[in-house]
Design a protein around this motif. Structure first.
Motif, PDB file in Angstrom:
ATOM      1  N   CYS A  72       0.820  -1.216   0.000  1.00 22.26           N
ATOM      2  CA  CYS A  72       0.000   0.000   0.000  1.00 22.26           C
ATOM      3  C   CYS A  72       0.853   1.265   0.000  1.00 22.26           C
ATOM      4  CB  CYS A  72      -0.950   0.021   1.196  1.00 22.26           C
ATOM      5  SG  CYS A  72      -0.131  -0.087   2.797  1.00 22.26           S
ATOM      6  N   GLY A  73       2.169   1.100   0.250  1.00 15.68           N
ATOM      7  CA  GLY A  73       3.047   2.264   0.289  1.00 15.68           C
ATOM      8  C   GLY A  73       3.053   3.046  -1.010  1.00 15.68           C
ATOM      9  N   LYS A  74       3.157   2.321  -2.131  1.00  8.82           N
ATOM     10  CA  LYS A  74       3.195   2.981  -3.433  1.00  8.82           C
ATOM     11  C   LYS A  74       1.890   3.704  -3.718  1.00  8.82           C
ATOM     12  CE  LYS A  74       4.576   1.989  -8.218  1.00  8.82           C
ATOM     13  NZ  LYS A  74       5.002   0.917  -9.160  1.00  8.82           N
ATOM     14  N   ASN A  75       0.780   3.091  -3.307  1.00  7.42           N
ATOM     15  CA  ASN A  75      -0.527   3.717  -3.524  1.00  7.42           C
ATOM     16  C   ASN A  75      -0.671   4.987  -2.699  1.00  7.42           C
ATOM     17  OD1 ASN A  75      -0.653   0.711  -3.959  1.00  7.42           O
ATOM     18  ND2 ASN A  75      -2.656   1.255  -4.792  1.00  7.42           N
ATOM     19  N   LEU A  76      -0.238   4.938  -1.442  1.00  6.21           N
ATOM     20  CA  LEU A  76      -0.381   6.095  -0.558  1.00  6.21           C
ATOM     21  C   LEU A  76       0.475   7.273  -1.013  1.00  6.21           C
ATOM     22  CD1 LEU A  76      -0.377   4.312   2.922  1.00  6.21           C
ATOM     23  CD2 LEU A  76      -2.313   5.444   1.830  1.00  6.21           C
ATOM     24  N   GLU A  77       1.641   6.969  -1.604  1.00  8.66           N
ATOM     25  CA  GLU A  77       2.553   8.030  -2.016  1.00  8.66           C
ATOM     26  C   GLU A  77       2.221   8.603  -3.397  1.00  8.66           C
ATOM     27  OE1 GLU A  77       6.402   6.297  -1.768  1.00  8.66           O
ATOM     28  OE2 GLU A  77       6.433   6.229   0.410  1.00  8.66           O
ATOM     29  N   SER A  78       1.351   7.934  -4.136  1.00  5.36           N
ATOM     30  CA  SER A  78       1.007   8.389  -5.490  1.00  5.36           C
ATOM     31  C   SER A  78      -0.010   9.531  -5.444  1.00  5.36           C
ATOM     32  CB  SER A  78       0.417   7.229  -6.292  1.00  5.36           C
ATOM     33  OG  SER A  78      -0.844   6.843  -5.749  1.00  5.36           O
ATOM     34  N   TRP A  79      -0.151  10.218  -6.563  1.00  2.00           N
ATOM     35  CA  TRP A  79      -1.150  11.287  -6.622  1.00  2.00           C
ATOM     36  C   TRP A  79      -2.564  10.725  -6.560  1.00  2.00           C
ATOM     37  CZ3 TRP A  79      -4.959  11.506 -10.272  1.00  2.00           C
ATOM     38  CH2 TRP A  79      -4.786  10.752 -11.448  1.00  2.00           C
ATOM     39  N   GLN A  80      -2.722   9.468  -7.003  1.00  2.00           N
ATOM     40  CA  GLN A  80      -4.035   8.840  -6.927  1.00  2.00           C
ATOM     41  C   GLN A  80      -4.470   8.600  -5.485  1.00  2.00           C
ATOM     42  OE1 GLN A  80      -1.515   7.822  -8.853  1.00  2.00           O
ATOM     43  NE2 GLN A  80      -2.209   6.957 -10.798  1.00  2.00           N
ATOM     44  N   GLY A  81      -3.489   8.550  -4.590  1.00  5.78           N
ATOM     45  CA  GLY A  81      -3.798   8.330  -3.177  1.00  5.78           C
ATOM     46  C   GLY A  81      -4.274   9.572  -2.463  1.00  5.78           C
ATOM     47  N   SER A  82      -4.209  10.725  -3.150  1.00  5.74           N
ATOM     48  CA  SER A  82      -4.683  11.993  -2.572  1.00  5.74           C
ATOM     49  C   SER A  82      -5.367  12.802  -3.669  1.00  5.74           C
ATOM     50  CB  SER A  82      -3.515  12.777  -1.965  1.00  5.74           C
ATOM     51  OG  SER A  82      -2.849  12.032  -0.973  1.00  5.74           O
ATOM     52  N   VAL A  83      -6.417  12.239  -4.216  1.00  4.84           N
ATOM     53  CA  VAL A  83      -7.076  12.830  -5.379  1.00  4.84           C
ATOM     54  C   VAL A  83      -7.590  14.239  -5.099  1.00  4.84           C
ATOM     55  CG1 VAL A  83      -8.958  12.560  -7.037  1.00  4.84           C
ATOM     56  CG2 VAL A  83      -7.727  10.547  -6.209  1.00  4.84           C
ATOM     57  N   PHE A  84      -8.127  14.454  -3.910  1.00  4.97           N
ATOM     58  CA  PHE A  84      -8.741  15.738  -3.579  1.00  4.97           C
ATOM     59  C   PHE A  84      -7.825  16.643  -2.749  1.00  4.97           C
ATOM     60  CE2 PHE A  84     -12.182  12.631  -4.102  1.00  4.97           C
ATOM     61  CZ  PHE A  84     -12.890  13.242  -5.133  1.00  4.97           C
ATOM     62  N   GLY A  85      -6.539  16.324  -2.750  1.00  4.09           N
ATOM     63  CA  GLY A  85      -5.588  17.155  -2.027  1.00  4.09           C
ATOM     64  C   GLY A  85      -5.302  16.687  -0.622  1.00  4.09           C
ATOM     65  N   PHE A  86      -5.968  15.635  -0.195  1.00  5.45           N
ATOM     66  CA  PHE A  86      -5.701  15.033   1.116  1.00  5.45           C
ATOM     67  C   PHE A  86      -5.822  13.521   0.959  1.00  5.45           C
ATOM     68  CE2 PHE A  86     -10.136  16.325   0.826  1.00  5.45           C
ATOM     69  CZ  PHE A  86     -10.806  15.145   1.104  1.00  5.45           C
ATOM     70  N   PRO A  87      -5.251  12.736   1.870  1.00  4.55           N
ATOM     71  CA  PRO A  87      -5.254  11.272   1.709  1.00  4.55           C
ATOM     72  C   PRO A  87      -6.664  10.699   1.557  1.00  4.55           C
ATOM     73  CG  PRO A  87      -3.722  11.912   3.441  1.00  4.55           C
ATOM     74  CD  PRO A  87      -4.469  13.156   3.058  1.00  4.55           C
ATOM     75  N   ASN A  88      -6.816   9.809   0.593  1.00  2.00           N
ATOM     76  CA  ASN A  88      -8.117   9.180   0.351  1.00  2.00           C
ATOM     77  C   ASN A  88      -8.709   8.486   1.580  1.00  2.00           C
ATOM     78  OD1 ASN A  88      -7.910  10.021  -2.301  1.00  2.00           O
ATOM     79  ND2 ASN A  88      -7.200   8.043  -3.068  1.00  2.00           N
ATOM     80  N   PRO A  89      -7.887   7.863   2.453  1.00  2.00           N
ATOM     81  CA  PRO A  89      -8.470   7.180   3.620  1.00  2.00           C
ATOM     82  C   PRO A  89      -9.320   8.086   4.499  1.00  2.00           C
ATOM     83  CG  PRO A  89      -6.190   6.514   3.335  1.00  2.00           C
ATOM     84  CD  PRO A  89      -6.433   7.610   2.358  1.00  2.00           C
ATOM     85  N   ILE A  90      -9.042   9.386   4.491  1.00  2.00           N
ATOM     86  CA  ILE A  90      -9.854  10.308   5.295  1.00  2.00           C
ATOM     87  C   ILE A  90     -11.295  10.313   4.793  1.00  2.00           C
ATOM     88  CG2 ILE A  90     -10.169  12.730   5.936  1.00  2.00           C
ATOM     89  CD1 ILE A  90      -7.175  13.059   5.889  1.00  2.00           C
ATOM     90  N   ILE A  91     -11.458  10.171   3.473  1.00  2.00           N
ATOM     91  CA  ILE A  91     -12.810  10.087   2.905  1.00  2.00           C
ATOM     92  C   ILE A  91     -13.520   8.857   3.467  1.00  2.00           C
ATOM     93  CG2 ILE A  91     -14.141   9.872   0.776  1.00  2.00           C
ATOM     94  CD1 ILE A  91     -11.830  11.172  -0.706  1.00  2.00           C
ATOM     95  N   GLY A  92     -12.788   7.748   3.520  1.00  2.00           N
ATOM     96  CA  GLY A  92     -13.377   6.527   4.060  1.00  2.00           C
ATOM     97  C   GLY A  92     -13.759   6.654   5.517  1.00  2.00           C
ATOM     98  N   LEU A  93     -12.891   7.298   6.317  1.00  2.00           N
ATOM     99  CA  LEU A  93     -13.192   7.478   7.741  1.00  2.00           C
ATOM    100  C   LEU A  93     -14.498   8.232   7.950  1.00  2.00           C
ATOM    101  CD1 LEU A  93      -9.671   8.367   9.214  1.00  2.00           C
ATOM    102  CD2 LEU A  93     -11.001   6.294   9.652  1.00  2.00           C
ATOM    103  N   ILE A  94     -14.763   9.190   7.077  1.00  2.00           N
ATOM    104  CA  ILE A  94     -15.980   9.994   7.206  1.00  2.00           C
ATOM    105  C   ILE A  94     -17.186   9.269   6.612  1.00  2.00           C
ATOM    106  CG2 ILE A  94     -17.095  12.161   6.534  1.00  2.00           C
ATOM    107  CD1 ILE A  94     -14.292  13.430   6.482  1.00  2.00           C
TER     108      ILE A  94
END
Length: 214
Positions: A72-94
């Motif tokens: 998951c490291g490569k995914n988190l560091e890619s631009w796809q991992g922060s599409v809206f300017g912040f990490p995608n997992p935050i979207i999931g948490l909400i």
């Protein structure tokens, strides 16, 4: 002149409040929403923690980094991992809180208006579209399978199918699609299995996923 017996209070109550059959609580559907939401929260939380580790130490070895292709490291560091300017997992948490709340509300006997189910369906549709895009980016561009991402996909697809088919069966989208919704509801699990198998097969054809697990 005939005598007319005075109406009792009970008769007035029956006239004012006609009895209506109580609607059955959708136990299976409600419990699934809760379970899916909890699993989604766990995956999102795990990815958020891993993102913190990467920010603290870019060379850190993450718990989800199994191999060069399963990580998951490569995914988190890619631009796809922060599409809206912040990490995608935050979207999931909400967002994963929504099905949890709806599930518990249904178990408590809550009844939602048609517009609510339409909006909820639009929400899960947005989630599944986003997940499909992320999966395609992960497989075709990054050439990795992120374990926590896969866990998220595993609950996103059936949640979308369950909500959509349930709404069809309940007439949210009109009476014409009720029979189709009732017929499709038992197929949520088989359709999900086919989707996930297709993802793994496509990924395996692109890079050695299975070999990377050993």
């Amino acid at each position: 002149m005939t005598d007319v017996a005075p109406a009792t209070d009970r008769e007035f109550e029956d006239d004012l409040e006609p009895s209506q059959p109580e609607k059955r609580i959708p136990w299976v559907f409600a419990i699934w929403l809760i379970v899916a939401g909890v699993i989604g929260e766990i995956a999102a939380f795990a990815l958020t923690v891993e993102k913190f580790h990467v920010l603290q130490n870019p060379d850190a070895i993450l718990s989800c980094d199994v191999s060069a292709f399963v990580q998951c490291g490569k995914n988190l560091e890619s631009w796809q991992g922060s599409v809206f300017g912040f990490p995608n997992p935050i979207i999931g948490l909400i967002c994963w809180m929504a099905p949890i709340v709806v599930g518990f509300a249904l178990l408590a006997g809550a009844r939602f208006a048609r517009w609510f189910w339409v909006l909820f369906n639009i929400g899960v549709l947005g989630a599944v579209v986003f997940v499909i895009w992320l999966a395609s980016q992960s497989i075709f561009d990054l050439r990795t399978l992120c374990p926590y991402c896969v866990l998220t996909w595993t609950v996103t697809y059936p949640t979308f199918l369950a909500v959509t088919f349930r709404n069809m069966a309940e007439g949210v989208f009109g009476d014409r699609v009720r029979p189709a919704g009732r017929a499709l509801l038992p197929w949520v699990a088989p359709i999900t299995i086919v989707i996930m198998l297709a993802i793994f097969v496509i990924a395996q054809l692109r890079f050695p996923v299975i070999q990377g697990l050993f």
